[in-house]
Design a protein around this motif. Structure first.
Motif, mmCIF file in Angstrom:
data_model
loop_
_atom_site.group_PDB
_atom_site.id
_atom_site.type_symbol
_atom_site.label_atom_id
_atom_site.label_comp_id
_atom_site.label_asym_id
_atom_site.label_seq_id
_atom_site.Cartn_x
_atom_site.Cartn_y
_atom_site.Cartn_z
ATOM 1 N N ILE A 188 0.824 11.094 -4.941
ATOM 2 C CA ILE A 188 -0.403 11.135 -5.735
ATOM 3 C C ILE A 188 -0.866 12.567 -6.004
ATOM 4 O O ILE A 188 -1.372 12.870 -7.091
ATOM 5 N N ARG A 193 0.816 -1.214 0.000
ATOM 6 C CA ARG A 193 0.000 0.000 0.000
ATOM 7 C C ARG A 193 0.852 1.267 0.000
ATOM 8 O O ARG A 193 0.441 2.305 -0.535
ATOM 9 N N GLU A 225 -4.109 5.533 -12.097
ATOM 10 C CA GLU A 225 -3.525 4.202 -11.997
ATOM 11 C C GLU A 225 -3.911 3.533 -10.682
ATOM 12 O O GLU A 225 -4.095 2.315 -10.631
ATOM 13 N N MET A 226 -4.030 4.310 -9.619
ATOM 14 C CA MET A 226 -4.403 3.720 -8.339
ATOM 15 C C MET A 226 -5.794 3.086 -8.421
ATOM 16 O O MET A 226 -6.019 1.987 -7.902
ATOM 17 N N CYS A 227 -6.719 3.755 -9.101
ATOM 18 C CA CYS A 227 -8.057 3.183 -9.289
ATOM 19 C C CYS A 227 -7.994 1.932 -10.161
ATOM 20 O O CYS A 227 -8.680 0.935 -9.892
ATOM 21 N N TYR A 269 -5.453 -0.027 -10.408
ATOM 22 C CA TYR A 269 -4.831 -1.110 -9.647
ATOM 23 C C TYR A 269 -5.833 -1.766 -8.698
ATOM 24 O O TYR A 269 -5.798 -2.981 -8.495
ATOM 25 N N MET A 310 2.575 6.621 -8.652
ATOM 26 C CA MET A 310 1.235 6.481 -9.215
ATOM 27 C C MET A 310 0.435 7.769 -9.082
ATOM 28 O O MET A 310 0.590 8.515 -8.119
ATOM 29 N N LEU A 334 1.394 3.039 -3.285
ATOM 30 C CA LEU A 334 0.259 3.595 -4.020
ATOM 31 C C LEU A 334 0.073 5.088 -3.788
ATOM 32 O O LEU A 334 -0.532 5.769 -4.614
ATOM 33 N N HIS A 335 0.558 5.604 -2.673
ATOM 34 C CA HIS A 335 0.220 6.972 -2.281
ATOM 35 C C HIS A 335 1.432 7.891 -2.154
ATOM 36 O O HIS A 335 1.319 8.981 -1.596
ATOM 37 N N SER A 371 -3.824 9.118 -9.378
ATOM 38 C CA SER A 371 -5.100 8.545 -8.943
ATOM 39 C C SER A 371 -5.695 7.624 -9.998
ATOM 40 O O SER A 371 -6.373 6.643 -9.664
#
Length: 329
Positions: free
Chosen positions: A227, A220, A266-268, A270, A262, A223-224, A264
């Motif tokens: 961003i 995790r 790409e995070m969505c 993923y 990443m 991912l952030h 937002s």
């Protein structure tokens, strides 16, 4: 900014090389600074995104920019003789400004106009990456000082997030569940609620479990990392397009492309990718092939990873609701 009539000197430091251009206009200098928004590793990478930021207020090609290569040691002397100046240092990830050049913010938007007739020529947005230092109103003597802090650029290991590490986790988790009371309850009840609970629990464990191949970090954390910055760059390009500029894709051959932070979007994607693979794992267990492999035990993980690999490739290369594929995004 009120420096349209000033001649600005801009120098670039890149490893053992340096370039300098004198008597640049404000529009050109701001456009060059905007290139840093993409977090290029070096000067050549920065020049490659010129089309994503240029407007009719500046030259069409970077070959028209009046840069000359000089010895890095000569940069300070040239800067000291300039009224207003900017130095872009790719090694230290630092943007320095001084003299009469008016300080800019890390996040800034400009309406570029031609100095001769004030005709509007385009929008420009600047969004410096969080790990780039911005030093305004400084002295030339400070240019070669060490950074005030390390370069905290987030590294996203997509080989782990999308690769065999994740597929193996899903396969082992699915087979573990298959031999548990949870799976028996799920099959007997045949409810989406039971299946959803298994998916959520597995997804959470994947994201929140420290991994040795990540140096003790959890997935995790990748991912952030940046961003907000990534979203601002994307929004800046969208605004440029909405105001009449061309839509030009970011380059995919840069040194740091595969490990870039990443946004937002790409995070969505993923999130959906994880749910797709987890769902495919449950569905495989309900097939005759899956049941036989799970009961056989020895090669079940290998068989399921191979199956999930096919699902992954198909999902990543298929258009999303008529738009581009996840691989493109």
């Amino acid at each position: 900014m009120d420096q349209e009539n000033q001649d600005i000197t801009l120098a670039v430091l890149d490893s053992a090389n340096a370039w300098i251009a004198e008597s640049l206009d404000e529009n050109t200098v701001l456009t060059i600074i905007a290139l840093i928004s993409e977090d290029p590793t070096n000067w050549q990478e920065a020049l490659s995104v010129w089309p994503r930021y240029r407007s009719s207020a500046v030259c069409e090609s970077t070959s028209e920019l009046p840069f000359e290569e000089i010895e890095p040691e000569a940069v300070r002397e040239s800067i000291e003789a300039a009224a207003g100046w900017v130095v872009i240092d790719f090694t230290r990830k630092r943007l320095s400004t001084g003299g009469d050049f008016e300080a800019i913010d890390r996040d800034a938007a400009f309406r570029l106009e031609q100095a001769d007739d004030s005709d509007f020529t385009g929008h420009l947005s600047i969004h410096l990456p969080p790990w780039w230092e911005l030093v305004s109103d400084t002295a030339p003597a400070n240019l070669f000082q060490a950074r005030h802090s390390p370069i905290p650029r987030p590294i996203v290991d997509r080989e782990i997030l999308y690769g065999d590490a994740f597929l193996t986790f899903v396969a082992k988790r699915a087979l573990e569940v298959f031999h548990s009371d949870d799976w028996t309850k799920c099959v007997q009840g045949n409810t989406q609620r039971d299946r959803y609970a298994l998916t959520v629990a597995a997804h959470k464990d994947w994201l929140m479990t420290p991994r040795e191949d990540l140096g003790g970090r959890i997935p995790r954390q990748m991912l952030h990392g940046a961003i907000d910055w990534a979203n601002k760059v994307t929004e800046g390009q969208q605004s440029r397009y909405e105001n009449g500029g061309p839509m030009i894709a970011a380059p995919d051959d840069w040194q740091g492309y595969s490990t870039a932070p990443m946004g937002s979007q790409e995070m969505c994607i993923y999130f959906d990718f994880c749910r797709e693979i987890l769902g495919a794992g449950w569905e495989w267990l309900e097939t005759e092939q899956g049941k036989q492999a799970a009961n056989r035990g020895e090669s079940a993980v290998t068989d399921l990873v191979a199956f999930l690999g096919e699902i992954k490739e198909n999902w990543l290369t298929s258009p999303l609701e008529g738009g581009p594929s996840p691989n493109f995004v």
